[in-house]
Design a protein around this motif. Structure first.
Motif, PDB file in Angstrom:
ATOM      1  N   SER A  72     -58.670   0.754   7.802  1.00  0.00           N
ATOM      2  CA  SER A  72     -58.657   1.718   6.449  1.00  0.00           C
ATOM      3  C   SER A  72     -56.584   2.137   7.585  1.00  0.00           C
ATOM      4  CB  SER A  72     -59.060   1.958   6.229  1.00  0.00           C
ATOM      5  OG  SER A  72     -59.560   3.016   7.548  1.00  0.00           O
ATOM      6  N   GLU A 112     -54.887   5.580  18.155  1.00  0.00           N
ATOM      7  CA  GLU A 112     -55.861   5.292  17.805  1.00  0.00           C
ATOM      8  C   GLU A 112     -56.666   5.271  19.465  1.00  0.00           C
ATOM      9  OE1 GLU A 112     -58.022   3.389  16.276  1.00  0.00           O
ATOM     10  OE2 GLU A 112     -59.841   3.784  17.897  1.00  0.00           O
ATOM     11  N   GLN A 113     -57.965   6.504  19.560  1.00  0.00           N
ATOM     12  CA  GLN A 113     -58.507   7.055  20.567  1.00  0.00           C
ATOM     13  C   GLN A 113     -58.793   5.462  21.519  1.00  0.00           C
ATOM     14  OE1 GLN A 113     -61.584   9.401  19.135  1.00  0.00           O
ATOM     15  NE2 GLN A 113     -63.204   7.610  19.101  1.00  0.00           N
ATOM     16  N   GLY A 145     -61.960  -0.229  15.521  1.00  0.00           N
ATOM     17  CA  GLY A 145     -63.045   0.727  15.058  1.00  0.00           C
ATOM     18  C   GLY A 145     -64.593  -0.291  14.716  1.00  0.00           C
ATOM     19  N   ARG A 146     -65.063  -0.030  13.276  1.00  0.00           N
ATOM     20  CA  ARG A 146     -66.042  -1.082  13.515  1.00  0.00           C
ATOM     21  C   ARG A 146     -66.002  -2.123  12.913  1.00  0.00           C
ATOM     22  NH1 ARG A 146     -68.351   2.416   8.381  1.00  0.00           N
ATOM     23  NH2 ARG A 146     -66.151   2.996   8.697  1.00  0.00           N
ATOM     24  N   ILE A 171     -69.853  -5.379  15.532  1.00  0.00           N
ATOM     25  CA  ILE A 171     -70.216  -4.532  15.869  1.00  0.00           C
ATOM     26  C   ILE A 171     -71.891  -4.728  14.248  1.00  0.00           C
ATOM     27  CG2 ILE A 171     -70.483  -1.897  15.451  1.00  0.00           C
ATOM     28  CD1 ILE A 171     -67.822  -2.291  16.562  1.00  0.00           C
ATOM     29  N   PRO A 222     -74.043  -7.085  12.040  1.00  0.00           N
ATOM     30  CA  PRO A 222     -73.764  -8.759  11.352  1.00  0.00           C
ATOM     31  C   PRO A 222     -72.374  -8.204   9.972  1.00  0.00           C
ATOM     32  CG  PRO A 222     -75.044  -7.464  10.221  1.00  0.00           C
ATOM     33  CD  PRO A 222     -75.110  -6.642  11.335  1.00  0.00           C
ATOM     34  N   HIS A 223     -71.003  -8.725  10.356  1.00  0.00           N
ATOM     35  CA  HIS A 223     -70.306  -8.362   9.281  1.00  0.00           C
ATOM     36  C   HIS A 223     -70.446 -10.067   8.289  1.00  0.00           C
ATOM     37  CE1 HIS A 223     -69.567  -4.831  11.061  1.00  0.00           C
ATOM     38  NE2 HIS A 223     -68.706  -4.579  10.294  1.00  0.00           N
ATOM     39  N   ALA A 224     -69.397 -10.016   7.099  1.00  0.00           N
ATOM     40  CA  ALA A 224     -69.808 -10.863   6.546  1.00  0.00           C
ATOM     41  C   ALA A 224     -68.167 -10.590   5.542  1.00  0.00           C
ATOM     42  CB  ALA A 224     -70.840 -11.681   5.616  1.00  0.00           C
ATOM     43  N   TYR A 276     -75.513  -2.992   1.512  1.00  0.00           N
ATOM     44  CA  TYR A 276     -76.690  -2.438   3.536  1.00  0.00           C
ATOM     45  C   TYR A 276     -77.333  -0.931   2.821  1.00  0.00           C
ATOM     46  CZ  TYR A 276     -74.199  -5.812   6.577  1.00  0.00           C
ATOM     47  OH  TYR A 276     -73.646  -6.886   7.475  1.00  0.00           O
ATOM     48  N   VAL A 282     -56.757  11.929  18.983  1.00  0.00           N
ATOM     49  CA  VAL A 282     -56.258  13.348  18.061  1.00  0.00           C
ATOM     50  C   VAL A 282     -56.842  14.013  18.575  1.00  0.00           C
ATOM     51  CG1 VAL A 282     -55.173  14.517  16.184  1.00  0.00           C
ATOM     52  CG2 VAL A 282     -54.525  11.431  16.626  1.00  0.00           C
ATOM     53  N   ASP A 302     -63.193   3.786   4.388  1.00  0.00           N
ATOM     54  CA  ASP A 302     -64.381   3.119   3.571  1.00  0.00           C
ATOM     55  C   ASP A 302     -65.425   3.984   2.970  1.00  0.00           C
ATOM     56  OD1 ASP A 302     -66.138   4.120   5.673  1.00  0.00           O
ATOM     57  OD2 ASP A 302     -67.258   1.856   6.146  1.00  0.00           O
ATOM     58  N   ALA A 343     -66.040  -2.941   3.863  1.00  0.00           N
ATOM     59  CA  ALA A 343     -64.479  -3.078   4.488  1.00  0.00           C
ATOM     60  C   ALA A 343     -63.896  -3.094   3.494  1.00  0.00           C
ATOM     61  CB  ALA A 343     -64.593  -4.349   5.364  1.00  0.00           C
TER      62      ALA A 343
END
Ligand SMILES: Cc1cc2nc3c(=O)[nH]c(=O)nc-3n(C[C@H](O)[C@H](O)[C@H](O)COP(=O)(O)OP(=O)(O)OC[C@H]3O[C@@H](n4cnc5c(N)ncnc54)[C@H](O)[C@@H]3O)c2cc1C
Length: 426
Positions: free
Chosen positions: A14, A33-34, A40-41, A54, A56-58, A163, A217, A397, A406
């Motif tokens: 995002s 970005e830290q 990120g995720r 991180i 399952p990602h589709a 999910y 931050v 998100d 996403a």
């Protein structure tokens, strides 16, 4: 003190999306970005020659995220997922009914259940999601299916799409919409999601944004146009606008955790969607014919992501993702959840433990910070503005309801940028 038009906090999908749209319109944009990498995720870790997203990602073929990427000239290299696999029930392992033919063949359902399932699946595909936004998923399923096994199968499919494992709270319309978007197919990305994240970060840089990692931050103050961001090392940065593309609790902390503030109320209202993820790489698959499975009675997912995506240095190796969809009412128990997922894998890939290269267990990861409940979907307030802090905008998100996961992160980044652009003095 350095001065910017916009400071974006958070370099996930995002934040990076917001940065591209802001910088393209000429706003001086800084992303902080830290961590030491972007995404990120949506990031990917390399472990002993295998790439682990991180969990399952589709990416949906027809989701709003892919449309935004294409608008930005990006289309991640990917393998198309071929539907099919196994459905595990208390009585054993059956074929997953993903088509009329598979439904006829599967041994998971009785004849009467199959007739009902065929009818309800037609309804799921053709339903107008907007008509069911104010029904919970449990209400919709009970109204539309009579057989217990058919209901359980619908819940399994809606868990897969959303999910979430909260049928008495999540909006049925949201689940139907997500299922219909998923009907256009999904893809596993070559090189993992990091490849997509890195190309988005490159896009932001080429549009003129400045991106810095390892910049945590710790506070935000002021209002538009005199805002300030404080970093962990004590440095301060001045800016006209801030985009907090981070989780709601952190955004609340950064603004001083003021009780009864807008962000305090948002944090109280949101229900995170949580899961337990077991990521495994194997030297070979004991049963090469089982690439995908769901459980009818338990909230489990299994998929061989390297069946279509390039994720391993050695072509013979495989990357599997297992997932347990946690209910908001579950008592956390990492050891139990891990044992359950390993037991599921024993059933699908007997002997897998002898083939392990490496594995990782994430016991309680937030897939999204905001379940799309009936109440949230029914409220028409914009979720990316903070009325009590003019100049502070939100992305992530959890800040939009017209997309999920996403897709929602991409949409939120774009919408937040457009909101800032509509008020910014160029
Ligand atoms: C297990 C799992 C499976 C998923 N599967 C799918 C899927 O199949 N399909 C799909 O579409 N989506 C999926 N998602 C969702 C998707 O990964 C997320 O929606 C998306 O990555 C969220 O992006 P974001 O920018 O909103 O948030 P994040 O990725 O959380 O980004 C926030 C960033 O802000 C940074 N940050 C936080 N605090 C600070 C601070 N104080 N200072 C500086 N930086 C800070 C963080 O380090 C992070 O990089 C899944 C998520 C998980 C966890």
């Amino acid at each position: 003190m350095e001065r910017w038009d916009v400071v974006v906090i958070g370099g996930g999908l995002s934040g990076l999306t917001a940065a591209v749209y802001l910088a393209k319109q000429g706003l001086r944009t800084l992303v902080l970005e830290q961590s030491s990498r972007w995404g990120g995720r949506g990031a990917t870790d390399e472990r002993e020659g295998s790439l682990f997203n991180i969990g399952p990602h589709a990416l949906s073929n027809q989701g709003q995220g892919r449309k935004i990427l294409q608008e930005l000239g990006l289309d991640p290299d990917a393998g198309e997922v071929v539907l099919g696999g196994r459905l595990v029930t208390q009585s054993g392992v059956h074929g997953l009914p993903v088509s009329a033919l598979e439904l006829l063949k599967t041994t998971a359902f009785s004849f009467r259940e199959k007739i009902e399932l065929a009818r309800v699946m037609g309804k799921v595909s053709k339903a107008v999601p907007e008509a069911s936004m104010q029904l919970t998923l449990a209400e919709w399923v009970e109204q539309n299916a009579r057989h217990e096994n058919v209901r359980k199968f619908l819940y399994a499919l809606f868990r897969l799409g959303s999910y979430s494992n909260a049928p008495t709270r999540v909006s049925a319309g949201v689940c139907l919409r997500q299922f219909q978007v998923g009907g256009g197919g999904v893809r596993y990305l070559h090189g993992g999601w990091q490849a997509m994240v890195d190309s988005l970060a490159d896009k932001a840089r080429s549009a003129g944004a400045v991106l810095r990692t390892e910049q945590k931050v710790i506070a935000i103050s002021g209002t538009h146009p005199e805002m300030k961001v404080v970093l962990a090392d004590g440095r301060e940065i001045a800016t006209q606008h801030i985009v907090a593309a981070i989780n709601p609790q952190v955004a609340h902390q950064l603004t001083g955790a003021v009780p009864n503030s807008h962000l305090a109320k948002v944090c109280k209202r949101l229900i995170p969607v949580l899961g337990a993820a077991l990521d495994v790489s194997l030297r070979r698959l004991p049963d090469p014919n089982t690439d995908f499975a769901l459980h009818l009675d338990r909230p489990y997912y299994y998929s061989n992501h390297s069946s279509v995506a390039r994720l391993t240095r050695d072509d013979r190796h495989v990357v599997l993702h297992l997932f347990k969809y946690l209910s908001p009412d579950d008592t956390p128990d990492a050891a139990r959840d891990r044992a359950e997922l390993e037991g599921f894998l024993d059933l699908l890939q007997p002997g897998w433990k002898n083939e392990v290269i490496t594995s990782r267990f994430l016991p309680r990861i937030a897939v999204t910070y905001g379940l799309q409940t009936v109440e949230r979907v029914g409220s028409h307030e914009p979720e990316n503005v903070v009325p009590d802090i003019p100049g502070l905008f939100l992305a992530g998100d959890w800040t939009v309801c017209d997309a999920m996961l996403a897709d929602a992160a991409f949409v939120s980044g774009k919408e937040t940028a457009q909101r800032i652009l509509s008020v910014a003095i160029l």
